[in-house]
Design an enzyme around this catalytic site. Sequence first.
Site, PDB file in Angstrom:
ATOM      1  N   GLY A   9       0.841  -1.207   0.000  1.00 51.12           N
ATOM      2  CA  GLY A   9       0.000   0.000   0.000  1.00 51.12           C
ATOM      3  C   GLY A   9       0.873   1.252   0.000  1.00 51.12           C
ATOM      4  O   GLY A   9       0.520   2.272   0.589  1.00 51.12           O
ATOM      5  N   ALA A  10       2.007   1.160  -0.692  1.00 53.70           N
ATOM      6  CA  ALA A  10       3.059   2.188  -0.589  1.00 53.70           C
ATOM      7  C   ALA A  10       2.660   3.568  -1.117  1.00 53.70           C
ATOM      8  O   ALA A  10       3.286   4.563  -0.743  1.00 53.70           O
ATOM      9  CB  ALA A  10       4.319   1.708  -1.299  1.00 53.70           C
ATOM     10  N   ALA A  11       1.636   3.634  -1.955  1.00 57.81           N
ATOM     11  CA  ALA A  11       1.240   4.950  -2.488  1.00 57.81           C
ATOM     12  C   ALA A  11       0.146   5.599  -1.650  1.00 57.81           C
ATOM     13  O   ALA A  11      -0.268   6.731  -1.928  1.00 57.81           O
ATOM     14  CB  ALA A  11       0.763   4.812  -3.931  1.00 57.81           C
ATOM     15  N   MET A  14      -0.687   6.420   4.453  1.00 61.80           N
ATOM     16  CA  MET A  14       0.272   5.830   5.395  1.00 61.80           C
ATOM     17  C   MET A  14       1.506   5.303   4.670  1.00 61.80           C
ATOM     18  O   MET A  14       2.632   5.482   5.145  1.00 61.80           O
ATOM     19  CB  MET A  14      -0.398   4.704   6.198  1.00 61.80           C
ATOM     20  CG  MET A  14      -1.301   5.184   7.317  1.00 61.80           C
ATOM     21  SD  MET A  14      -0.465   6.294   8.466  1.00 61.80           S
ATOM     22  CE  MET A  14       0.959   5.334   8.917  1.00 61.80           C
ATOM     23  N   ALA A  96      -1.500  -3.534   9.886  1.00 56.56           N
ATOM     24  CA  ALA A  96      -2.070  -2.302  10.433  1.00 56.56           C
ATOM     25  C   ALA A  96      -3.435  -1.966   9.840  1.00 56.56           C
ATOM     26  O   ALA A  96      -4.135  -1.087  10.352  1.00 56.56           O
ATOM     27  CB  ALA A  96      -1.113  -1.134  10.180  1.00 56.56           C
ATOM     28  N   PRO A 121      -4.554  -2.312  15.683  1.00 54.46           N
ATOM     29  CA  PRO A 121      -5.327  -1.288  14.960  1.00 54.46           C
ATOM     30  C   PRO A 121      -4.697   0.097  15.064  1.00 54.46           C
ATOM     31  O   PRO A 121      -5.056   0.990  14.305  1.00 54.46           O
ATOM     32  CB  PRO A 121      -6.682  -1.312  15.670  1.00 54.46           C
ATOM     33  CG  PRO A 121      -6.391  -1.819  17.045  1.00 54.46           C
ATOM     34  CD  PRO A 121      -5.240  -2.770  16.899  1.00 54.46           C
ATOM     35  N   MET A 123      -0.675   1.790  15.729  1.00 56.21           N
ATOM     36  CA  MET A 123       0.755   1.601  16.009  1.00 56.21           C
ATOM     37  C   MET A 123       1.294   2.748  16.861  1.00 56.21           C
ATOM     38  O   MET A 123       2.494   2.834  17.097  1.00 56.21           O
ATOM     39  CB  MET A 123       1.528   1.547  14.675  1.00 56.21           C
ATOM     40  CG  MET A 123       1.052   0.470  13.733  1.00 56.21           C
ATOM     41  SD  MET A 123       1.581  -1.154  14.308  1.00 56.21           S
ATOM     42  CE  MET A 123       0.495  -2.215  13.363  1.00 56.21           C
ATOM     43  N   HIS A 156     -12.026  11.097  12.539  1.00 60.95           N
ATOM     44  CA  HIS A 156     -11.036  10.842  11.490  1.00 60.95           C
ATOM     45  C   HIS A 156     -11.357  11.662  10.251  1.00 60.95           C
ATOM     46  O   HIS A 156     -12.454  12.214  10.118  1.00 60.95           O
ATOM     47  CB  HIS A 156     -10.997   9.354  11.123  1.00 60.95           C
ATOM     48  CG  HIS A 156     -10.271   8.502  12.123  1.00 60.95           C
ATOM     49  ND1 HIS A 156     -10.883   7.994  13.244  1.00 60.95           N
ATOM     50  CD2 HIS A 156      -8.970   8.092  12.194  1.00 60.95           C
ATOM     51  CE1 HIS A 156     -10.003   7.298  13.958  1.00 60.95           C
ATOM     52  NE2 HIS A 156      -8.832   7.357  13.344  1.00 60.95           N
ATOM     53  N   LYS A 160     -11.608   8.255   5.288  1.00 62.74           N
ATOM     54  CA  LYS A 160     -11.559   6.947   5.955  1.00 62.74           C
ATOM     55  C   LYS A 160     -12.739   6.082   5.525  1.00 62.74           C
ATOM     56  O   LYS A 160     -13.884   6.531   5.521  1.00 62.74           O
ATOM     57  CB  LYS A 160     -11.545   7.130   7.480  1.00 62.74           C
ATOM     58  CG  LYS A 160     -11.363   5.821   8.232  1.00 62.74           C
ATOM     59  CD  LYS A 160     -10.960   6.049   9.672  1.00 62.74           C
ATOM     60  CE  LYS A 160     -10.839   4.765  10.462  1.00 62.74           C
ATOM     61  NZ  LYS A 160      -9.892   3.799   9.887  1.00 62.74           N
ATOM     62  N   GLY A 166     -10.818   0.938  13.813  1.00 63.04           N
ATOM     63  CA  GLY A 166     -10.353  -0.292  14.462  1.00 63.04           C
ATOM     64  C   GLY A 166      -9.897  -0.011  15.884  1.00 63.04           C
ATOM     65  O   GLY A 166     -10.070  -0.840  16.779  1.00 63.04           O
TER      66      GLY A 166
HETATM   67  N1  LIG Z   1      -2.734   0.499  12.653  1.00 67.95           N
HETATM   68  C1  LIG Z   1      -2.480   1.801  12.516  1.00 67.95           C
HETATM   69  O1  LIG Z   1      -1.687   2.399  13.264  1.00 67.95           O
HETATM   70  C2  LIG Z   1      -3.155   2.563  11.432  1.00 67.95           C
HETATM   71  C3  LIG Z   1      -3.980   1.925  10.560  1.00 67.95           C
HETATM   72  N2  LIG Z   1      -4.493   2.588   9.486  1.00 67.95           N
HETATM   73  C4  LIG Z   1      -5.253   1.802   8.554  1.00 67.95           C
HETATM   74  O2  LIG Z   1      -4.442   1.570   7.401  1.00 67.95           O
HETATM   75  C5  LIG Z   1      -5.267   1.446   6.263  1.00 67.95           C
HETATM   76  C6  LIG Z   1      -4.759   2.374   5.174  1.00 67.95           C
HETATM   77  O3  LIG Z   1      -4.940   3.720   5.556  1.00 67.95           O
HETATM   78  P1  LIG Z   1      -4.534   4.909   4.558  1.00 67.95           P
HETATM   79  O4  LIG Z   1      -3.097   4.844   4.221  1.00 67.95           O
HETATM   80  O5  LIG Z   1      -5.086   6.142   5.158  1.00 67.95           O
HETATM   81  O6  LIG Z   1      -5.400   4.511   3.271  1.00 67.95           O
HETATM   82  P2  LIG Z   1      -5.135   4.868   1.734  1.00 67.95           P
HETATM   83  O7  LIG Z   1      -6.412   4.606   1.029  1.00 67.95           O
HETATM   84  O8  LIG Z   1      -4.508   6.220   1.616  1.00 67.95           O
HETATM   85  O9  LIG Z   1      -4.046   3.802   1.277  1.00 67.95           O
HETATM   86  C7  LIG Z   1      -4.322   2.466   0.997  1.00 67.95           C
HETATM   87  C8  LIG Z   1      -3.404   2.045  -0.133  1.00 67.95           C
HETATM   88  O10 LIG Z   1      -3.530   0.638  -0.344  1.00 67.95           O
HETATM   89  C9  LIG Z   1      -3.468   0.432  -1.742  1.00 67.95           C
HETATM   90  N3  LIG Z   1      -3.997  -0.874  -2.139  1.00 67.95           N
HETATM   91  C10 LIG Z   1      -5.267  -1.201  -2.512  1.00 67.95           C
HETATM   92  N4  LIG Z   1      -5.324  -2.509  -2.869  1.00 67.95           N
HETATM   93  C11 LIG Z   1      -4.071  -3.009  -2.707  1.00 67.95           C
HETATM   94  C12 LIG Z   1      -3.493  -4.304  -2.924  1.00 67.95           C
HETATM   95  N5  LIG Z   1      -4.232  -5.332  -3.360  1.00 67.95           N
HETATM   96  N6  LIG Z   1      -2.180  -4.460  -2.661  1.00 67.95           N
HETATM   97  C13 LIG Z   1      -1.430  -3.434  -2.219  1.00 67.95           C
HETATM   98  N7  LIG Z   1      -1.913  -2.164  -2.029  1.00 67.95           N
HETATM   99  C14 LIG Z   1      -3.232  -1.969  -2.254  1.00 67.95           C
HETATM  100  C15 LIG Z   1      -4.274   1.604  -2.316  1.00 67.95           C
HETATM  101  O11 LIG Z   1      -4.008   1.770  -3.707  1.00 67.95           O
HETATM  102  C16 LIG Z   1      -3.761   2.744  -1.466  1.00 67.95           C
HETATM  103  O12 LIG Z   1      -2.600   3.331  -2.026  1.00 67.95           O
HETATM  104  C17 LIG Z   1      -6.690   1.710   6.740  1.00 67.95           C
HETATM  105  O13 LIG Z   1      -7.312   0.476   7.009  1.00 67.95           O
HETATM  106  C18 LIG Z   1      -6.491   2.473   8.032  1.00 67.95           C
HETATM  107  O14 LIG Z   1      -7.570   2.366   8.909  1.00 67.95           O
HETATM  108  C19 LIG Z   1      -4.213   3.898   9.250  1.00 67.95           C
HETATM  109  C20 LIG Z   1      -3.419   4.597  10.098  1.00 67.95           C
HETATM  110  C21 LIG Z   1      -2.860   4.001  11.295  1.00 67.95           C
HETATM  111  O1  LIG Z   2      -7.732   5.431   8.859  1.00 71.07           O
HETATM  112  C1  LIG Z   2      -7.002   6.064   9.650  1.00 71.07           C
HETATM  113  O2  LIG Z   2      -6.537   7.180   9.371  1.00 71.07           O
HETATM  114  C2  LIG Z   2      -6.686   5.451  10.940  1.00 71.07           C
HETATM  115  N1  LIG Z   2      -7.107   4.227  11.160  1.00 71.07           N
HETATM  116  C3  LIG Z   2      -6.818   3.424  12.281  1.00 71.07           C
HETATM  117  C4  LIG Z   2      -8.085   2.906  12.931  1.00 71.07           C
HETATM  118  O3  LIG Z   2      -9.059   2.638  12.212  1.00 71.07           O
HETATM  119  O4  LIG Z   2      -8.094   2.720  14.139  1.00 71.07           O
HETATM  120  C5  LIG Z   2      -5.837   4.039  13.233  1.00 71.07           C
HETATM  121  C6  LIG Z   2      -5.788   5.529  13.265  1.00 71.07           C
HETATM  122  O5  LIG Z   2      -6.772   5.999  14.145  1.00 71.07           O
HETATM  123  C7  LIG Z   2      -5.856   6.189  11.915  1.00 71.07           C
END
Ligand SMILES: NC(=O)C1=CN([C@@H]2O[C@H](COP(=O)(O)OP(=O)(O)OC[C@H]3O[C@@H](n4cnc5c(N)ncnc54)[C@H](O)[C@@H]3O)[C@@H](O)[C@H]2O)C=CC1
Ligand SMILES: O=C(O)C1=N[C@H](C(=O)O)C[C@H](O)C1
Length: 264
Positions: A9-11, A14, A96, A121, A123, A156, A160, A166
């Site tokens: 999900g490099a683009a 996050m 994540a 959920p 980090m 958020h 989102k 999560g």
């Molecule tokens: N655990 C944590 O600390 C956190 C978790 N998250 C979660 O991370 C996830 C991503 O969040 P964002 O970066 O804001 O979303 P985003 O939508 O900006 O990025 C997701 C990326 O995944 C890519 N993607 C889609 N299908 C894919 C595949 N089959 N293989 C590889 N890449 C693919 C998309 O093209 C996109 O670039 C969400 O579920 C969010 O809730 C977000 C922030 C913190």
């Molecule tokens: O989508 C986000 O941005 C985030 N998602 C995670 C979650 O669903 O808990 C973590 C963080 O709050 C940011």
Amino acid sequence: MPTKVAINGAAGRMGQRLVALGCQDESLELVACFEYSGHPKFGQDAGNIAGVGELGLHLIDHTDEAYDAIIDFSVPEGAHAAVERAVAAKAALVMATTGLEEEHKAKIREAANVIPVVWAPSMSTTVNLTMKLCEIAAEALKDVPGGADVEILERHHRFKEDSPSGTALRFGELIANKMGITRHIHGREGRPGARPHDEIAYHAIRTGDNPGEHTIIFGLLGETMELTVRASNRDCYASGALQAAKFAAGKPPGLYNMNDVLGL
Ligand SMILES: NC(=O)C1=CN([C@@H]2O[C@H](COP(=O)(O)OP(=O)(O)OC[C@H]3O[C@@H](n4cnc5c(N)ncnc54)[C@H](O)[C@@H]3O)[C@@H](O)[C@H]2O)C=CC1
Ligand SMILES: O=C(O)C1=N[C@H](C(=O)O)C[C@H](O)C1
């Protein structure tokens, strides 16, 4: 030797911060930036996309390069692909992505039999610390006279896709376990009547570019306690995930969480 890390999900929002912070960290080496092949920037340099200049790492969906850990911040289908990549590469997995279905969760648990998996959920250090504080509060308030009502508010950004977060769900799960609560509800409308004590309610707000905020309310008769944890930007999540990758690489197979990584 630096830990070799791949990002899934490099683009994404996050993914870009992982690339930006990861390329500055001398204790790790970014070796692969995965995206789905239909992404409009597929094939482009991940450093340019993250705003840190060319890194010679292109958005790809396959590599023969070995890596020690893969970090996934994507979507449920992407998380599924990350699990398969990690198992095939015998690499550690940092999971994540939130909003996963039971089938994805089962796959992660199964993978933890053969590779180390850090799954959380959030980090963020302060979110995980706040979870500990909530467990202490829940334990202390579970039999308080008059009862303690628990409500969880999260805010958020408008982009989102899953709701509630999560993290909010994990807060609720931890508190419910301590207080013996089994009823979880999402918002209220109409005339639901007086609030029963044995429920946790979640409220999800979506506005602007908010990188994440959680407030956990313990409401008693006569006094209220609120714990709030707020991100200023996404780097708290990205740096936690990079730390988790270094922690997990080379560990025995199993399921780990951020308490293990952070020593909480
Ligand atoms: N655990 C944590 O600390 C956190 C978790 N998250 C979660 O991370 C996830 C991503 O969040 P964002 O970066 O804001 O979303 P985003 O939508 O900006 O990025 C997701 C990326 O995944 C890519 N993607 C889609 N299908 C894919 C595949 N089959 N293989 C590889 N890449 C693919 C998309 O093209 C996109 O670039 C969400 O579920 C969010 O809730 C977000 C922030 C913190
Ligand atoms: O989508 C986000 O941005 C985030 N998602 C995670 C979650 O669903 O808990 C973590 C963080 O709050 C940011």
